[in-house]
Design an enzyme around this catalytic site. Structure first.
Site, PDB file in Angstrom:
ATOM      1  CE  LYS B 212      -3.516   2.228   2.880  1.00 32.55           C
ATOM      2  NZ  LYS B 212      -2.920   3.462   3.607  1.00 32.55           N
ATOM      3  CB  SER B 234      -2.597   4.707  -1.178  1.00 35.20           C
ATOM      4  OG  SER B 234      -2.748   5.413   0.222  1.00 35.20           O
ATOM      5  CG  HIS B 236      -0.352   6.971   4.680  1.00 37.47           C
ATOM      6  ND1 HIS B 236       0.418   5.708   4.874  1.00 37.47           N
ATOM      7  CD2 HIS B 236      -0.939   7.221   5.969  1.00 37.47           C
ATOM      8  CE1 HIS B 236       0.347   5.284   5.875  1.00 37.47           C
ATOM      9  NE2 HIS B 236      -0.371   6.093   6.891  1.00 37.47           N
ATOM     10  NE  ARG B 239      -3.532  10.382   8.786  1.00 37.02           N
ATOM     11  CZ  ARG B 239      -3.614  11.199   9.860  1.00 37.02           C
ATOM     12  NH1 ARG B 239      -4.531  12.132   9.750  1.00 37.02           N
ATOM     13  NH2 ARG B 239      -3.245  11.049  11.299  1.00 37.02           N
ATOM     14  CG  ASP B 267      -6.289   4.751   0.822  1.00 34.39           C
ATOM     15  OD1 ASP B 267      -7.158   4.985   1.244  1.00 34.39           O
ATOM     16  OD2 ASP B 267      -5.199   5.279   1.132  1.00 34.39           O
ATOM     17  N   GLY B 268      -8.068   6.815  -1.698  1.00 31.88           N
ATOM     18  CA  GLY B 268      -8.169   8.097  -1.661  1.00 31.88           C
ATOM     19  C   GLY B 268      -9.388   9.061  -1.745  1.00 31.88           C
ATOM     20  NE  ARG B 271     -13.982  12.348   1.973  1.00 36.89           N
ATOM     21  CZ  ARG B 271     -12.657  11.796   1.999  1.00 36.89           C
ATOM     22  NH1 ARG B 271     -12.748  10.321   2.129  1.00 36.89           N
ATOM     23  NH2 ARG B 271     -11.456  12.329   2.197  1.00 36.89           N
ATOM     24  NE  ARG B 291      -8.946  12.080   6.489  1.00 34.70           N
ATOM     25  CZ  ARG B 291      -8.207  12.045   5.413  1.00 34.70           C
ATOM     26  NH1 ARG B 291      -7.995  11.269   4.269  1.00 34.70           N
ATOM     27  NH2 ARG B 291      -6.758  12.360   6.010  1.00 34.70           N
TER      28      ARG B 291
END
Lengths: 342, 342, 342, 342
Positions: B212, B234, B236, B239, B267-268, B271, B291
Site C-alpha cells: 500500500k 495511495s 496515505h 498524511r 485509496d483516496g 466519499r 474517513r
C-alpha cells in the site's frame, strides 16, 4: 408588481428552501434534494451555471439589428420567444408549499400563455401531480406539454393518453428520472429504457414525443433512430447524478449530429436573456427555464411567472442588439467565444 | 439508526478532531496530523478530493442495466461490492479516543463482515495496535487483512506470522509509512525498502502480499517483479508527504502497465458510491474507504460501519443505473470524462 | 524552546506586521510594503507561493536512500544543507522593531553558523544597516555574505571593500532594488546597472560576486558574461514590482542556459524542507530562506533562527527519504511533476 | 492632501456606492448599475480586472533606462503620459452625488490639465450632462474631448457642433451605449449604428472622430474604413453587457490589424501605472482611467484628480525602470508574458 418585488416575496416565502441568491449558482442550496439544490455535493448544478457563465458574448454595435425579432415556433405553436417553462413538481417538499401543487401548475401554464409562450408540467412520486398539471393544460385549451417519469411502459402509455385527452401540444418523458429509486417505495417504479422500450413509447402516440435528459451524442442518436421529435439536453438541474457534464458542454456536438432531424432544446441554469442567447448560439431551438419560474410563481403567482418571462424577453432583446442578432431563429454561432472545457 | 444520526453523533464526539463537513475535502482539518487531516498544508489530501471530484460521470439512461450486479471477489473472498475498509490506527491521537483502539478494530472488522465485505487493520508506533487488530480478525474467523508498517524486515516477518496465525485473508505493508521518523522515538524504526527487502517479505509468506502506498508506474513495476499480489495506489490520505499527486491521477497508467498481473486497489478520498464507480472506471479492482468509516465507527459502532457501507452500496447501485453499468467487475472506462491533470 | 513556541512568540511580537499564517501565502499582508507583504496587490508574492506549491513531489519508497546526505558547499564553505538566510534589513518599519536592526543581524549570522550554514546581510535607506550586518559577519569570523543595494558604482565599491575587510565569504548586489525610488529621498540613489557597470563591479573584487534579482534568461546570460559567480533568481519577495513571474517559473530555464558556469541560487516563498527539495530538483544549488527566518529571529533570537533552520533540515531529510534522494548535490529532476505555467 | 487621504475621503463620501476596495475588482459592487459596478453578475467588469492582472511584467534591471520618458502626444496635443480620463456622467445615481455633475466635469477637465494630460466628458439620459462637460472644456480653453451617446445621427451631429464650438480637441461616440434602452424613456433613444450611419458622423466634422466601445477586429476594421481617427477598445467598464471578453484579450489583435492607420486607445480596469505599461506593451497608444478618477474627484476635487494622475505617472516611471523601458512611445511587447486566455 415588478421583478424586485416578486423576488423579495419569493425569498421570504421560500426561507430555508431557496435563498433567491443574486447569483443562482447552486452553492447555497448544494445537496438540498428534496429542496431547490443539486444532489450530493451539488456539483452538477454548479457546473451547469459555471460552464454557461464562462461562455463569452461578442459585443457588436456597428450593424443594423435595431429591432430584433424574438418570435419562434415549436410543435406547431407560435412562441413569443424561445423560452419554455421546465416541468417541475413537488411543491411541498421542494419549495415548502409556498404555493401548492395545483396553484403551481396553473400559474405556470397560464403565466406562460400570458407571456405568449408555453409551459411544461411534470410527474412525481404522487400520481396526482401529473393529473393536476394535465387539468391546468386542459383548462388552458391544451397550451401545455406533459413530461412523464420513466415508469413501466404501460403506465407511461396510460398517461400519454391522458395528455392527449387534455389536448396537450406535446408529450414525453424525463428519462434521467431513472435513478429515482425512492419512487419504488410509493409503488411507482421507474428505470432506464431500452431502445425498444423507447420506440414503443414514441409509436404509441401521434403527439410530438419528447425525451428530456440526454447528455451524450450516443443517446441523442438513439432518440433520433427511435423517432423522437424533440430532445431536451439536460442533467435534470443537477438533481439526479452528482458530477455530470453540463448541458452547454455537450449541446453543440449533439446539434451537429442530429439537429437536422430532431428538435434540440436545452435545460440548465438559464437565469436571464443572455443565457438564452448563448444557448441559441450553441444551436438550441429553445431553452427551458426552471428555478426563476419557481420564484415567479411563489413570489407573484400567475403574474409573477409572466413578469419573469417578460424580463427574460427584455434582456434577450437588449442582448441581441448588443451582439447584432436580427432573429432568434437565426443566431450565428460566431456571437459567442467558448470557454467551456476545463 | 440512520446515516444522518451516525454523522451527527460522529460530529459531536469528534469535536476538534473532525468536523464531518458536508464536503470532506481536507480544508477544515488541513495540517492536523495527528488528527484527521493531511500533513503540512494538507494539499495532498485536498488534491485527492479535488482531482477525483473533477472526473465527470456520463449520464446514460437508454439501456438495459436495470438491476446492476455489485458483487466482486478479492483474495478468494466474495465481496458484496468492491469497497474495502482502509487500515487506520491511533484512535486516541487521531480522533480523540471517541472510540478506543480495541473498539475501533472490532467495529471495522465486524461491520465489514455485516455488510458482506472486508476490513483492513493497521500498525502504529504502539505495537499493541496491530495486536488488537489481529485479535479482531481472529475473532471474525479470519475475515480481515493486516497492513504492517515498513519496519525492519525481521520485525515485519514476525508480524506476518502473527497475521497468518490469526487467519487473515491477506497481509502487507503500507510502505509510504517510511517517513514516519517519530516511530524511531518509540524504538520502532521504519524506512524505505530496497527491491531485495521487498522480495524477501513477499517470499516469507503464502498469503497474498499487499503493498500500500504506490504512486508511480516505476514502483508498481518493481512490486510486480517482486511478486506482490496487490498494490494499493495511495498517498496515505495525504498524511505523509505534502504536495504529492493524487491516486486518481496515476491509477489508470499503473493499471495499464501492471494491471494484467497484479491486483490494483486504490485509496483516496472515496466519499460515496459515485467515487467507487469513478475508480472502477479508471481500472481499480477495489477501493479503500477511510474517513467515512471512522464516522461510522465513532457515530454508530459496528452498526454505524455497516450503515456507511450500505450507503456506499446504494449510491453505487443507483449510479450504475444512471451510467448504464451492469457489473462492477466490468466497468467501461467510457462512463467517465476525465479532467484530471491541471 | 521549540518551533511552535518560536512562531507563537513571533505572532505576538509582530502583531499588525505579520500574522505568521499557517500558509504564508501573501494574502494577509498583501500590499504591506513597508511591512512583510508584497507590493501593490501582493500578486508577485502570492505567485511565488502558489506556483511553487503547485509543483508535485513524486512519492517513492522502494529504494535504498535510507540516510540521505544533506551537506553541500558554496563559495568554498561547507554547508550543513543547501539553505541560506536571505538578506533582510529594516527591522523597525518592516517588522515593527520586534528585534532591532543590530540584534537581527547578529541573530541571523550566528543562528546560521549554529545550524552549520550561512547568512546574508543587506543594505537599506539607512546606511548604518549594512554596517551593522558587516560587524555581525566580522564577529562571526567572516561567516556571512554582504548584499549591497544597486547604488552608484563608487558607493557600491566602497562597501565591497568594507565587506572584504569584514572577511565576508562573498559579496554582491540585489539589483532588483533598482526601483526603490524612495532611497533617493535619503540621498542614497539606486538604479539599474548597464552591462559595463556590472562588469566594473565584478572586476573590483576577488570575492565571489553575487547578483540577486534575476528573473530572465537574457539577464542571466549578461551576468555570466560579466563574470558573476552566483545568480540569485528572485523577485525580491514580490516587494519591488507587482505582477512579475515567480522564480520557480524561470529557474529551470536559467539553469539550463548558464548553470554549467554560474552558481544558481533561488529565493522565493521557501517555507519548508519540501520547498528546498523542489528548488533543488529544478536545478538550484541553494535556496534562500526569508520570512521564516524573521519569525525565528523575532520569536526566539539566535536560537530561534537555528530552530527554524533545523526544522527545514528535518523536513528536507524526511522528504528525501520519501522521494528516494540520496544527496542534495545530486537531486534528479524526475522527483517532481511540474504544474507551473497557467 | 495625499493619495491615502483622497481615498479615505472618497470611501466615506461614496458609502453604499463604492467601497474603494484595496483591489478594485468588481466583486463588492457587482450588479450595481446605476452605481459603480458591472451590470448583471458583474462578470464583464471582473474579467477586465482579472485578465489584465494575469499579464506578467518581466523584471529587468541590467540596462540603461535610468530616466524613462513618459511624454506622448494624441490629436496634436502633448500629454505628460499616456493616461487619459474616461468619460463619466451620472454623478447623482452612480456615485451618490458626492460631487455634483458640474463639479465632476470641472474637476476632471481641470485636474487633467494640471497633470499635463487630457480628460473626456460624457453624455447621458439627462441632456444637460453633456452641456456641463462642454462648458468645462470651453473654460479650459478646449483642453478636453467630448464623447456622445449613440443617439439618432442628427442629434449626435448637433452635439458634435456644440463640441466644436467649445473648442474640444476631439469628439466621438460611445457606441456600446446602444443597449441603454432606458434612455428611450427619457425621449433620448439610442441604438446601434450601421456602417453608413457611422461614416456620416465621421464626415460631419473636421475634428478627430473617436469610437469608444469596440471589442472585435471585425468592428475595428469597419471603423478604419469609415475614417475613424481613434478607437477605444472597451466594454464600457462591464456596464452594458454581462459576460463579454475583456479589452486586454482583444487589444493586441486589433492593434495588429488596424493599428498602423488608426489610433488605438484602451479602457478597462486600469488601476495603476503597471496597468498602463501592460496596455502599452499590448500596443495601445493611450489608456483611459475611470474609477480611480472618480475617487480623486470625490475625495479631493480637482486636486484629487491631479493626485491620482501623478500617482499613475510615478508608478509608470518606476515600472519602466524595472522593465527596462526608455520611452512610452516605444514599449516592447517583450516586457510582458501573457496569460490572458483561459
Amino acid at each position: 408588481m415588478d421583478i424586485k418585488e416578486v423576488k423579495k416575496n419569493a425569498r421570504e416565502k421560500m426561507k430555508g428552501f431557496c435563498n433567491v441568491c443574486n447569483e443562482c449558482n447552486g452553492i447555497w442550496c448544494a445537496g438540498k434534494v428534496p429542496g431547490m439544490g443539486g444532489c450530493g455535493t451539488g456539483d452538477s448544478f454548479k457546473r451547469n451555471y459555471n460552464k454557461l457563465k464562462r461562455i463569452r458574448l461578442i459585443l457588436k454595435t456597428i450593424h443594423s439589428a435595431k429591432n430584433p425579432i424574438l418570435e419562434t415556433s415549436l410543435w406547431g405553436e407560435k412562441l413569443s420567444f424561445p423560452g419554455i417553462i421546465a416541468p417541475i413538481t413537488g411543491a411541498s417538499y421542494n419549495f415548502g408549499n409556498a404555493v401548492n401543487e395545483k396553484e403551481y401548475a396553473n400559474n405556470v401554464i397560464n403565466g406562460a400563455v400570458d407571456a405568449g409562450t408555453i409551459g411544461m408540467v411534470g410527474d412525481g412520486g404522487d400520481p396526482t401531480y401529473l393529473e393536476l398539471g394535465l387539468k391546468a393544460i386542459k383548462k388552458a385549451g391544451g397550451k401545455g406539454v406533459a413530461i412523464i417519469k420513466p415508469r413501466d411502459n404501460e403506465e407511461i402509455i396510460k398517461r400519454i393518453k391522458m395528455a392527449e385527452e387534455a389536448g396537450a401540444v406535446a408529450v414525453g418523458i424525463d428519462i434521467d428520472g431513472a435513478g429515482l429509486l425512492t419512487m419504488a417505495l410509493y409503488n411507482q417504479p421507474v428505470g432506464p429504457k431500452s431502445f425498444k422500450d423507447l420506440k414503443t413509447l414514441v409509436d404509441s402516440t401521434d403527439l410530438p414525443f419528447i425525451v428530456k435528459g440526454i447528455l451524450s451524442v450516443e443517446e441523442a442518436k438513439l432518440c433520433q433512430r427511435a423517432g423522437v421529435d424533440t430532445i431536451v439536453v439536460s442533467n435534470h438541474g443537477g438533481r439526479v447524478l452528482d458530477d455530470t457534464l453540463a448541458p452547454c458542454e455537450v449541446l453543440n456536438e449533439i446539434v451537429k449530429e442530429v439537429g437536422y432531424k430532431v428538435n434540440i432544446l436545452v435545460d440548465g441554469a438559464a437565469r436571464n436573456g443572455g443565457d438564452i442567447l448563448k444557448y441559441l448560439a450553441l444551436g438550441a431551438k429553445g431553452v427551458l427555464i426552471g428555478r426563476p419560474i419557481i420564484w415567479g410563481a411563489v413570489g407573484g403567482g400567475q403574474e409573477g411567472v409572466k413578469i419573469i418571462l417578460e424580463q427574460f424577453k427584455n434582456e434577450l432583446y437588449k442582448n441581441m442588439i448588443l451582439t447584432g442578432c436580427e432573429e432568434t431563429t437565426n443566431i450565428s454561432p460566431r456571437i459567442i467565444h467558448e470557454f467551456i472545457l476545463d
